[in-house]
Design a protein around this motif. Structure first.
Motif, PDB file in Angstrom:
ATOM      1  N   TRP A 217      51.015  40.893  62.052  1.00  0.00           N
ATOM      2  CA  TRP A 217      50.410  39.732  61.401  1.00  0.00           C
ATOM      3  C   TRP A 217      48.892  39.801  61.396  1.00  0.00           C
ATOM      4  CZ3 TRP A 217      53.254  37.603  58.084  1.00  0.00           C
ATOM      5  CH2 TRP A 217      54.636  37.528  58.259  1.00  0.00           C
ATOM      6  N   VAL A 218      48.286  40.427  62.393  1.00  0.00           N
ATOM      7  CA  VAL A 218      46.841  40.652  62.320  1.00  0.00           C
ATOM      8  C   VAL A 218      46.524  41.586  61.151  1.00  0.00           C
ATOM      9  CG1 VAL A 218      44.845  41.688  63.489  1.00  0.00           C
ATOM     10  CG2 VAL A 218      46.380  40.173  64.750  1.00  0.00           C
ATOM     11  N   ALA A 219      47.364  42.605  60.950  1.00  0.00           N
ATOM     12  CA  ALA A 219      47.174  43.515  59.816  1.00  0.00           C
ATOM     13  C   ALA A 219      47.326  42.778  58.492  1.00  0.00           C
ATOM     14  CB  ALA A 219      48.164  44.676  59.897  1.00  0.00           C
ATOM     15  N   VAL A 220      48.261  41.833  58.419  1.00  0.00           N
ATOM     16  CA  VAL A 220      48.423  41.034  57.201  1.00  0.00           C
ATOM     17  C   VAL A 220      47.152  40.242  56.905  1.00  0.00           C
ATOM     18  CG1 VAL A 220      49.643  39.037  56.229  1.00  0.00           C
ATOM     19  CG2 VAL A 220      50.933  40.911  57.276  1.00  0.00           C
ATOM     20  N   ILE A 221      46.587  39.595  57.924  1.00  0.00           N
ATOM     21  CA  ILE A 221      45.343  38.838  57.715  1.00  0.00           C
ATOM     22  C   ILE A 221      44.204  39.773  57.324  1.00  0.00           C
ATOM     23  CG2 ILE A 221      43.626  37.357  58.807  1.00  0.00           C
ATOM     24  CD1 ILE A 221      46.270  35.957  58.176  1.00  0.00           C
ATOM     25  N   ALA A 252      42.316  37.007  64.612  1.00  0.00           N
ATOM     26  CA  ALA A 252      41.871  36.899  63.220  1.00  0.00           C
ATOM     27  C   ALA A 252      40.489  36.260  63.146  1.00  0.00           C
ATOM     28  CB  ALA A 252      42.878  36.090  62.415  1.00  0.00           C
ATOM     29  N   GLY A 253      40.263  35.224  63.955  1.00  0.00           N
ATOM     30  CA  GLY A 253      38.965  34.562  63.949  1.00  0.00           C
ATOM     31  C   GLY A 253      37.845  35.446  64.454  1.00  0.00           C
ATOM     32  N   GLU A 254      38.157  36.316  65.392  1.00  0.00           N
ATOM     33  CA  GLU A 254      37.148  37.239  65.903  1.00  0.00           C
ATOM     34  C   GLU A 254      36.794  38.309  64.871  1.00  0.00           C
ATOM     35  OE1 GLU A 254      38.788  38.836  69.453  1.00  0.00           O
ATOM     36  OE2 GLU A 254      38.604  36.969  70.594  1.00  0.00           O
TER      37      GLU A 254
END
Length: 400
Positions: A217-221, A252-254
């Protein structure tokens, strides 16, 4: 069930069944040599698939993995996709199922990391995905909207509900939210696989694995942010996803300082949902947790054909102390993860017998209202923050 009748020369027909339509005890009772197939996408020729197995009596189709592979419209790396899918297949192997496969489009490179890593567990068949015009998820025209990312799961929900409960509910909430605020939101296809750290207690419950889940999911973002999308809302229908989604939002925010990426504890649990729960519930505290009054009501409204209310077992014998107990909106200061076997015999927490279709309708309306309100707040958060940044607020006005 889907009967394969397209091969008229076959002396025996294979019957396809939806694995996630089953309650967990029925899925757990399947013969361990039943072929179970997890498809990447849909549209495959089931007659061809049956032929690859020499037409066994039954073939189980798991929920389709909606995106992440080449040609799906949103493509993560083969390594990240492989770990997620491998963990799901291993969940079933750990339960003793011996014929577990991933079904991929035939156009996949046979030398790719994905195909090579899954080896004989990867079947390939023609898929329309690779013959249609290339599309993107989301379409570029949806920039500026909040991208809803609904994630359910495939896991046990007592004897009376199917494995697909979490996916059905969060998909309905996401689609309802977009219908309510269509100019402000757009939804990704629902992901039917999340994280179950209690998986080993209940055969047929899947588990993507926490680290693989986070990486995916980090890769998706990362991909969506690189394409100019800047507002995201992870909607979860499954409690086991929550701690990992919090990590994903933080990562994601970082990594992308000018986006706004958010999540919330499950659904029907914020100020709007909580008021609706209190107004319509009939079970006491402990009656809403899992395969409970709330989830049973949702399913009686959305998919009554999958509910077996004659098999419902209320389980409210949770080991409670003042700061640790089970209800839909959990309370207390303690966070823990004891074995589910301690508190449930059937895979349920709560009073499913209190569920009704009318409550499900009312709670769905409240959940959609709540998510639509969150969409508006995400827009406001992003826009006010961007205004400050552009005005040089704080460190944004200085060279770092």
């Amino acid at each position: 069930m889907i009967e394969n009748g397209s091969d008229k020369m076959a002396t025996r027909k294979s019957v396809y069944f939806r694995f996630d339509d089953l309650p967990w005890d029925a899925a757990a009772a399947l013969p361990r040599d039943t072929p179970l197939v997890l498809p990447l996408g849909s549209g495959y020729d089931l007659a061809l698939l049956a032929g690859q197995f020499s037409r066994p009596p039954r073939i189980g189709l798991l929920p389709a993995f909606p995106f992440g592979w080449r040609g799906s419209g949103l493509e993560v790396s083969d390594q990240i996709l492989t770990q997620y899918v491998s963990n799901l297949l291993d969940s079933l192997r750990d339960d003793g199922f011996s014929r577990v496969y991933c079904l991929a489009p035939q156009a996949f490179d046979p030398q790719s990391f994905f195909v090579q890593s899954l080896s004989s567990s990867c079947l390939r068949l023609p898929s329309p995905t690779h013959y249609e015009p290339r599309t993107f998820l989301p379409p570029d025209g949806e920039r500026g909207k909040v991208i809803l990312i609904p994630i359910g799961h495939t896991e046990q929900h007592g004897f009376h509900l199917p494995l697909s409960v979490d996916t059905i509910i969060i998909d309905a909430i996401a689609k309802g939210t977009v219908m309510k605020v269509p100019t402000r939101s757009w939804t990704m296809p629902v992901m039917p696989y999340g994280v179950s750290t209690h998986r080993s207690s209940f055969a047929a419950t899947m588990n993507a694995g926490g680290r693989a889940f986070e990486d995916f999911w980090v890769a998706v973002i990362d991909l969506l942010a690189s394409r100019g999308f800047d507002r995201f809302y992870f909607l979860s229908g499954h409690g086991g996803n929550m701690s990992f989604l919090v990590n994903i939002v933080k990562y994601a925010g970082e990594r992308h300082r000018r986006i706004f990426c958010a999540t919330a504890f499950l659904h029907t649990s914020g100020r709007i949902g909580a008021a609706a729960l209190e107004k319509y519930r009939t079970s006491p505290i402990g009656g809403m947790g899992h395969a409970c009054e709330l989830e049973t009501s949702y399913l009686l409204h959305l998919r009554p054909d999958l509910c077996k209310m004659e098999r419902v077992v209320d389980e409210t014998d949770f080991v409670t102390t003042p700061d640790y107990y089970m209800d839909w909106i959990e309370g207390g200061a303690l966070v823990a993860n004891p074995p589910w076997d301690d508190d449930t015999k059937t895979g349920a927490y709560g009073a499913g017998s209190h569920g009704t279709a009318e409550k499900g309708r009312l709670w769905l309306e409240a959940a959609i209202e709540e998510k639509a309100d969150h969409v508006q707040q995400i827009h406001e958060q992003h826009e006010r923050r961007e205004k400050r940044r552009n005005e040089g607020y704080g460190l944004w006005g200085k060279s770092i």
